[in-house]
Write a protein that holds these residues in place. Structure first.
Motif, PDB file in Angstrom:
ATOM      1  N   GLU A   1       2.076   1.714  -3.566  1.00  0.00           N
ATOM      2  CA  GLU A   1       1.058   2.283  -4.450  1.00  0.00           C
ATOM      3  C   GLU A   1       0.901   3.787  -4.219  1.00  0.00           C
TER       4      GLU A   1
ATOM      5  N   THR B   1      -8.742  -4.049  -3.152  1.00  0.00           N
ATOM      6  CA  THR B   1      -8.958  -3.064  -4.211  1.00  0.00           C
ATOM      7  C   THR B   1      -9.397  -1.730  -3.621  1.00  0.00           C
TER       8      THR B   1
ATOM      9  N   TYR C   1      -6.397  -0.104  -2.140  1.00  0.00           N
ATOM     10  CA  TYR C   1      -5.547   0.396  -3.215  1.00  0.00           C
ATOM     11  C   TYR C   1      -6.078   1.730  -3.742  1.00  0.00           C
TER      12      TYR C   1
ATOM     13  N   GLN D   1      -4.077   5.253  -3.481  1.00  0.00           N
ATOM     14  CA  GLN D   1      -3.720   5.878  -4.754  1.00  0.00           C
ATOM     15  C   GLN D   1      -4.245   7.309  -4.838  1.00  0.00           C
TER      16      GLN D   1
ATOM     17  N   HIS E   1      -0.691 -11.484  -7.646  1.00  0.00           N
ATOM     18  CA  HIS E   1      -1.305 -10.247  -7.161  1.00  0.00           C
ATOM     19  C   HIS E   1      -2.818 -10.233  -7.409  1.00  0.00           C
TER      20      HIS E   1
ATOM     21  N   SER F   1       3.508  -4.665  -5.064  1.00  0.00           N
ATOM     22  CA  SER F   1       2.085  -4.332  -5.121  1.00  0.00           C
ATOM     23  C   SER F   1       1.436  -4.675  -6.450  1.00  0.00           C
TER      24      SER F   1
ATOM     25  N   SER G   1      -6.528  -0.950 -10.984  1.00  0.00           N
ATOM     26  CA  SER G   1      -6.754  -1.866  -9.864  1.00  0.00           C
ATOM     27  C   SER G   1      -8.105  -2.550  -9.983  1.00  0.00           C
TER      28      SER G   1
ATOM     29  N   MET H   1      -6.496  -9.553  -6.792  1.00  0.00           N
ATOM     30  CA  MET H   1      -7.089  -8.435  -6.068  1.00  0.00           C
ATOM     31  C   MET H   1      -8.490  -8.797  -5.590  1.00  0.00           C
TER      32      MET H   1
ATOM     33  N   HIS I   1       0.253  -0.860  -9.913  1.00  0.00           N
ATOM     34  CA  HIS I   1      -0.938  -0.337 -10.582  1.00  0.00           C
ATOM     35  C   HIS I   1      -0.893   1.181 -10.702  1.00  0.00           C
TER      36      HIS I   1
ATOM     37  N   TYR J   1       0.829  -1.211   0.000  1.00  0.00           N
ATOM     38  CA  TYR J   1       0.000   0.000   0.000  1.00  0.00           C
ATOM     39  C   TYR J   1       0.863   1.261   0.000  1.00  0.00           C
TER      40      TYR J   1
END
Length: 298
Positions: free
Chosen positions: A73, A158, A161, A165, A151, A124, A133, A153, A127, A70
């Motif tokens: 990302e 998600t 993420y 992000q 990976h 990660s 994602s 998800m 992404h 995390y």
């Protein structure tokens, strides 16, 4: 390494030298901490890292193994948002100029994405986009995935993420604004009609197509058994982003990333008008991502 030129008759003040040194050392220290926080604890041995081995044996192992993806990302998205913002601010000295006016700007964005995917792909998945994602999550569903995809998800991951992000996109926007090179995410002048209204159809189509292309490329180079373990997935993703930016930026602005759109739109001054258009970039990116997964599944 970039150097600042001074006239032959002038000398660099001693405090200027100190600032360069301290800034470089501070950046190196921050990079070291981020590396320790995002790399898996199993990568370090006591004989190689005597100083930080004790840290990784306690709380460091928890941070890197459970939260490292995390953090990666967030950092990657922050860097991309910073690149996009400064790139737009420097393009023809106009915040509304499209990156296609300077092809090297699109190549710079693609190179930045390649670097960050190479750095964080093993951790990660690399992404750095909520749309991507969500697309990877859909791709990993049993209906579309018949093998152990790396990976995978889930819904919870998600959501996390997407949250980190967006946070990274906001941080990148704030940093660009602090540096004085913040560029607004607005469609280029060609996207507006003579009466000043936005011709939203082409903008939606360009952003959706660019996002779909990126998703299709990532699904092929990073989720198939035939391409598992390849060394070119980051280059393919970076080139796809660079080409889409060159092709579509003159039509829509070439964002293809909801986190960057939300981050830069939220950190720009209210009168700039960025917030009026960021929802187009967000909606079109998600629409294109879903369409890209559907196209990949055909």
């Amino acid at each position: 390494m970039l150097y600042v030129s001074y006239p032959a008759s002038s000398t660099l003040p001693s405090e200027g030298i100190g600032r360069f040194w301290s800034a470089g050392l501070l950046g190196a220290a921050v990079a070291s901490v981020l590396f320790r926080a995002t790399a898996f604890a199993s990568e370090f041995r006591k004989a190689d890292t005597r100083i930080s081995y004790r840290y990784h044996g306690s709380c460091g192992k928890t941070i890197s193994d459970k939260l490292g993806r995390y953090i990666m990302e967030a950092v990657g998205t922050m860097y991309l948002a910073l690149v996009v913002s400064t790139m737009r601010a420097a393009s023809d000295n106009s915040s509304t100029a499209a990156p296609s006016t300077q092809p090297f700007a699109a190549l710079a964005l693609g190179a930045a994405y390649t670097a960050m995917v190479s750095a964080g792909g093993h951790s990660s998945g690399g992404h750095y986009s909520p749309a991507l994602s969500v697309a990877v999550m859909i791709r990993g569903m049993p209906l579309l995935c018949t093998h152990d995809m790396p990976h995978v998800m889930g819904i919870v991951r998600t959501i996390i993420y997407v949250g980190v992000q967006v946070l990274g996109g906001c941080c990148g926007g704030w940093i660009a604004r602090y540096l004085g090179h913040s560029g607004c995410l607005m469609p280029p002048a060609a996207a507006f009609l003579s009466n000043g209204n936005l011709n939203a159809g082409p903008v939606w189509a360009a952003e959706a197509l660019g996002s779909a292309v990126l998703v299709v490329v990532v699904c092929h180079v990073a989720t198939l058994t035939a391409t598992t373990g390849n060394s070119y997935f980051s280059i393919a993703a970076g080139l796809a982003l660079a080409v889409c930016t060159m092709v579509f930026s003159g039509i829509s602005g070439g964002v293809f990333n909801p986190a960057i759109a939300l981050g830069l739109g939220a950190t720009m001054p209210t009168p700039s008008g960025c917030a009026d258009y960021m929802w187009i970039y967000v909606g079109a990116s998600f629409l294109g991502a879903v369409g890209g997964v559907a196209l990949f599944a055909l």
